[in-house]
Scaffold this motif. Sequence first.
Motif, PDB file in Angstrom:
ATOM      1  N   PHE A 109      48.076  51.085 128.580  1.00  0.00           N
ATOM      2  CA  PHE A 109      48.539  51.859 129.650  1.00  0.00           C
ATOM      3  C   PHE A 109      48.867  53.316 129.427  1.00  0.00           C
ATOM      4  O   PHE A 109      49.655  53.465 128.535  1.00  0.00           O
ATOM      5  N   CYS A 110      48.591  54.113 130.435  1.00  0.00           N
ATOM      6  CA  CYS A 110      48.911  55.542 130.073  1.00  0.00           C
ATOM      7  C   CYS A 110      50.064  55.952 131.343  1.00  0.00           C
ATOM      8  O   CYS A 110      49.948  55.047 132.271  1.00  0.00           O
ATOM      9  N   ALA A 111      50.982  56.635 130.826  1.00  0.00           N
ATOM     10  CA  ALA A 111      52.036  56.664 131.647  1.00  0.00           C
ATOM     11  C   ALA A 111      52.690  58.158 131.430  1.00  0.00           C
ATOM     12  O   ALA A 111      52.305  58.752 130.545  1.00  0.00           O
ATOM     13  N   SER A 112      52.921  58.960 132.755  1.00  0.00           N
ATOM     14  CA  SER A 112      53.548  60.074 132.407  1.00  0.00           C
ATOM     15  C   SER A 112      54.809  60.364 133.254  1.00  0.00           C
ATOM     16  O   SER A 112      55.344  59.681 134.199  1.00  0.00           O
ATOM     17  N   GLN A 168      40.181  57.378 128.395  1.00  0.00           N
ATOM     18  CA  GLN A 168      40.666  58.554 129.315  1.00  0.00           C
ATOM     19  C   GLN A 168      42.008  58.169 130.182  1.00  0.00           C
ATOM     20  O   GLN A 168      42.098  57.191 130.791  1.00  0.00           O
ATOM     21  N   CYS A 169      42.789  59.284 130.302  1.00  0.00           N
ATOM     22  CA  CYS A 169      43.708  59.359 131.164  1.00  0.00           C
ATOM     23  C   CYS A 169      43.888  60.722 131.873  1.00  0.00           C
ATOM     24  O   CYS A 169      44.029  61.591 130.975  1.00  0.00           O
ATOM     25  N   THR A 188      63.757  62.374 136.366  1.00  0.00           N
ATOM     26  CA  THR A 188      64.541  61.248 137.129  1.00  0.00           C
ATOM     27  C   THR A 188      64.507  60.045 136.099  1.00  0.00           C
ATOM     28  O   THR A 188      65.055  59.016 136.147  1.00  0.00           O
ATOM     29  N   GLY A 189      63.835  60.240 134.932  1.00  0.00           N
ATOM     30  CA  GLY A 189      63.499  59.067 133.866  1.00  0.00           C
ATOM     31  C   GLY A 189      62.191  58.249 134.276  1.00  0.00           C
ATOM     32  O   GLY A 189      62.030  57.327 133.325  1.00  0.00           O
ATOM     33  N   GLU A 190      61.681  58.378 135.397  1.00  0.00           N
ATOM     34  CA  GLU A 190      60.589  57.363 135.786  1.00  0.00           C
ATOM     35  C   GLU A 190      59.301  57.760 135.246  1.00  0.00           C
ATOM     36  O   GLU A 190      58.948  58.823 135.367  1.00  0.00           O
ATOM     37  N   LEU A 191      58.805  56.895 134.762  1.00  0.00           N
ATOM     38  CA  LEU A 191      57.686  56.824 134.315  1.00  0.00           C
ATOM     39  C   LEU A 191      56.628  56.403 135.287  1.00  0.00           C
ATOM     40  O   LEU A 191      56.716  55.381 136.024  1.00  0.00           O
ATOM     41  N   PHE A 192      55.475  57.147 135.610  1.00  0.00           N
ATOM     42  CA  PHE A 192      54.310  56.670 136.408  1.00  0.00           C
ATOM     43  C   PHE A 192      53.238  56.333 135.584  1.00  0.00           C
ATOM     44  O   PHE A 192      52.668  56.784 134.838  1.00  0.00           O
ATOM     45  N   PHE A 193      52.946  54.979 135.995  1.00  0.00           N
ATOM     46  CA  PHE A 193      51.620  54.257 135.181  1.00  0.00           C
ATOM     47  C   PHE A 193      50.376  54.378 135.737  1.00  0.00           C
ATOM     48  O   PHE A 193      50.420  54.514 137.090  1.00  0.00           O
ATOM     49  N   GLY A 194      49.243  54.414 135.094  1.00  0.00           N
ATOM     50  CA  GLY A 194      48.059  54.037 135.432  1.00  0.00           C
ATOM     51  C   GLY A 194      47.985  52.611 135.595  1.00  0.00           C
ATOM     52  O   GLY A 194      48.647  51.700 135.509  1.00  0.00           O
ATOM     53  N   GLU A 195      46.504  52.200 136.066  1.00  0.00           N
ATOM     54  CA  GLU A 195      46.547  50.658 136.538  1.00  0.00           C
ATOM     55  C   GLU A 195      46.074  49.834 134.817  1.00  0.00           C
ATOM     56  O   GLU A 195      45.929  48.627 135.066  1.00  0.00           O
ATOM     57  N   GLY A 196      45.712  50.432 133.940  1.00  0.00           N
ATOM     58  CA  GLY A 196      45.472  49.808 132.739  1.00  0.00           C
ATOM     59  C   GLY A 196      43.889  49.797 132.465  1.00  0.00           C
ATOM     60  O   GLY A 196      43.094  49.740 133.324  1.00  0.00           O
ATOM     61  N   SER A 197      43.665  49.582 131.045  1.00  0.00           N
ATOM     62  CA  SER A 197      42.601  49.442 130.588  1.00  0.00           C
ATOM     63  C   SER A 197      42.420  48.227 129.904  1.00  0.00           C
ATOM     64  O   SER A 197      43.257  48.151 128.732  1.00  0.00           O
ATOM     65  N   ARG A 198      41.724  47.254 129.992  1.00  0.00           N
ATOM     66  CA  ARG A 198      41.385  46.003 129.427  1.00  0.00           C
ATOM     67  C   ARG A 198      40.438  46.145 128.188  1.00  0.00           C
ATOM     68  O   ARG A 198      39.413  46.258 128.648  1.00  0.00           O
ATOM     69  N   LEU A 199      40.854  46.184 127.097  1.00  0.00           N
ATOM     70  CA  LEU A 199      39.951  46.242 126.186  1.00  0.00           C
ATOM     71  C   LEU A 199      39.887  44.959 125.016  1.00  0.00           C
ATOM     72  O   LEU A 199      40.624  44.455 124.875  1.00  0.00           O
ATOM     73  N   SER A 229      51.997  59.478 127.868  1.00  0.00           N
ATOM     74  CA  SER A 229      52.254  58.496 126.907  1.00  0.00           C
ATOM     75  C   SER A 229      51.108  57.443 126.927  1.00  0.00           C
ATOM     76  O   SER A 229      50.552  57.274 128.089  1.00  0.00           O
ATOM     77  N   TRP A 230      50.833  56.822 125.882  1.00  0.00           N
ATOM     78  CA  TRP A 230      49.970  55.507 125.690  1.00  0.00           C
ATOM     79  C   TRP A 230      50.836  54.334 125.200  1.00  0.00           C
ATOM     80  O   TRP A 230      51.463  54.620 124.011  1.00  0.00           O
ATOM     81  N   TYR A 231      50.838  53.128 125.932  1.00  0.00           N
ATOM     82  CA  TYR A 231      51.313  51.788 125.579  1.00  0.00           C
ATOM     83  C   TYR A 231      50.179  51.082 125.709  1.00  0.00           C
ATOM     84  O   TYR A 231      49.305  51.078 126.210  1.00  0.00           O
ATOM     85  N   ARG A 232      50.488  50.009 124.587  1.00  0.00           N
ATOM     86  CA  ARG A 232      49.751  48.704 124.736  1.00  0.00           C
ATOM     87  C   ARG A 232      50.562  47.656 125.020  1.00  0.00           C
ATOM     88  O   ARG A 232      51.639  47.425 124.639  1.00  0.00           O
ATOM     89  N   GLN A 233      49.891  46.862 125.762  1.00  0.00           N
ATOM     90  CA  GLN A 233      50.867  45.429 126.149  1.00  0.00           C
ATOM     91  C   GLN A 233      50.100  44.278 125.873  1.00  0.00           C
ATOM     92  O   GLN A 233      48.840  44.044 125.996  1.00  0.00           O
ATOM     93  N   ASP A 234      51.001  43.344 124.775  1.00  0.00           N
ATOM     94  CA  ASP A 234      50.423  42.235 124.476  1.00  0.00           C
ATOM     95  C   ASP A 234      51.243  40.915 124.957  1.00  0.00           C
ATOM     96  O   ASP A 234      52.537  41.445 124.881  1.00  0.00           O
ATOM     97  N   PRO A 235      50.915  40.067 124.931  1.00  0.00           N
ATOM     98  CA  PRO A 235      51.718  38.873 125.244  1.00  0.00           C
ATOM     99  C   PRO A 235      52.952  38.738 124.631  1.00  0.00           C
ATOM    100  O   PRO A 235      52.787  38.551 123.349  1.00  0.00           O
ATOM    101  N   GLY A 236      54.039  38.482 125.119  1.00  0.00           N
ATOM    102  CA  GLY A 236      55.240  38.251 124.331  1.00  0.00           C
ATOM    103  C   GLY A 236      55.968  39.461 123.532  1.00  0.00           C
ATOM    104  O   GLY A 236      57.020  39.202 123.102  1.00  0.00           O
ATOM    105  N   MET A 237      55.056  40.520 123.790  1.00  0.00           N
ATOM    106  CA  MET A 237      55.561  41.797 122.913  1.00  0.00           C
ATOM    107  C   MET A 237      56.120  42.766 123.909  1.00  0.00           C
ATOM    108  O   MET A 237      56.426  44.212 123.489  1.00  0.00           O
ATOM    109  N   GLY A 238      55.817  42.814 125.192  1.00  0.00           N
ATOM    110  CA  GLY A 238      56.339  43.728 126.082  1.00  0.00           C
ATOM    111  C   GLY A 238      55.290  45.085 125.916  1.00  0.00           C
ATOM    112  O   GLY A 238      54.105  44.801 125.575  1.00  0.00           O
TER     113      GLY A 238
END
Lengths: 116, 111
Positions: free
Chosen positions: A90-93, A22-23, A102-113, A33-42
């Motif tokens: 990560f969810c961002a808006s 949920q976001c 402004t171009g700035e994205l505001f991020f949530g704190e993340g969900s580790r799955l 938007s939704w992003y996923r963060q993986d080591p070495g892949m940003g």
Amino acid sequence: NAGVTQTPKFQVLKTGQSMTLQCAQDMNHEYMSWYRQDPGMGLRLIHYSVGAGITDQGEVPNGYNVSRSTTEDFPLRLLSAAPSQTSVYFCASSSVRRQDRTGELFFGEGSRLTVL
Amino acid sequence: GDSVTQMEGPVTLSEEAFLTINCTYTATGYPSLFWYVQYPGEGLQLLLKATKADDKGSNKGFEATYRKETTSFHLEKGSVQVSDSAVYFCALSANDYKLSFGAGTTVTVRA
């Protein structure tokens, strides 16, 4: 001042199970938007939305669904979880209104799955 | 397509050392450029940005200058502190809301 709120913060699934991340944002942002963060892949973009009723695919959409029925909420659904979906999400808006842009994205704190 | 390449880490420094993280980009047109920082256990937050060539973004002692001729946006800080330990992401936006991120650079500052 909540900003972007994600739930749950941690989740363990078995292969083949489904779940929804949920976001919610309280800044009246059109873009989510939704992003996923993986080591070495940003961060890699999964799906995004520029307003209620409008969604589009990002860089890595396979295995994920989204919907945008309200301005505030943008859930991410995993229909049949796979170990390759083990990641931090990560969810961002942001605002796309010209006067607020402004171009700035505001991020949530993340969900580790973790998918076993 | 648009992309960002930043130096690989991890980077380990002593307190008060000089920090530089290289970032180069590929984009059509004139993108906006950003540095985001992620502290342990947190989401990303904007550190600084620049929206046109030769602009310098600055915040918390960090600086980066938008260099169109070298397609670069290197991050620098003259004297780092332990509290600067984090992961730093370079990013670009060819429009005003979709961002492309680099792989991230982990910085550890030792007392």
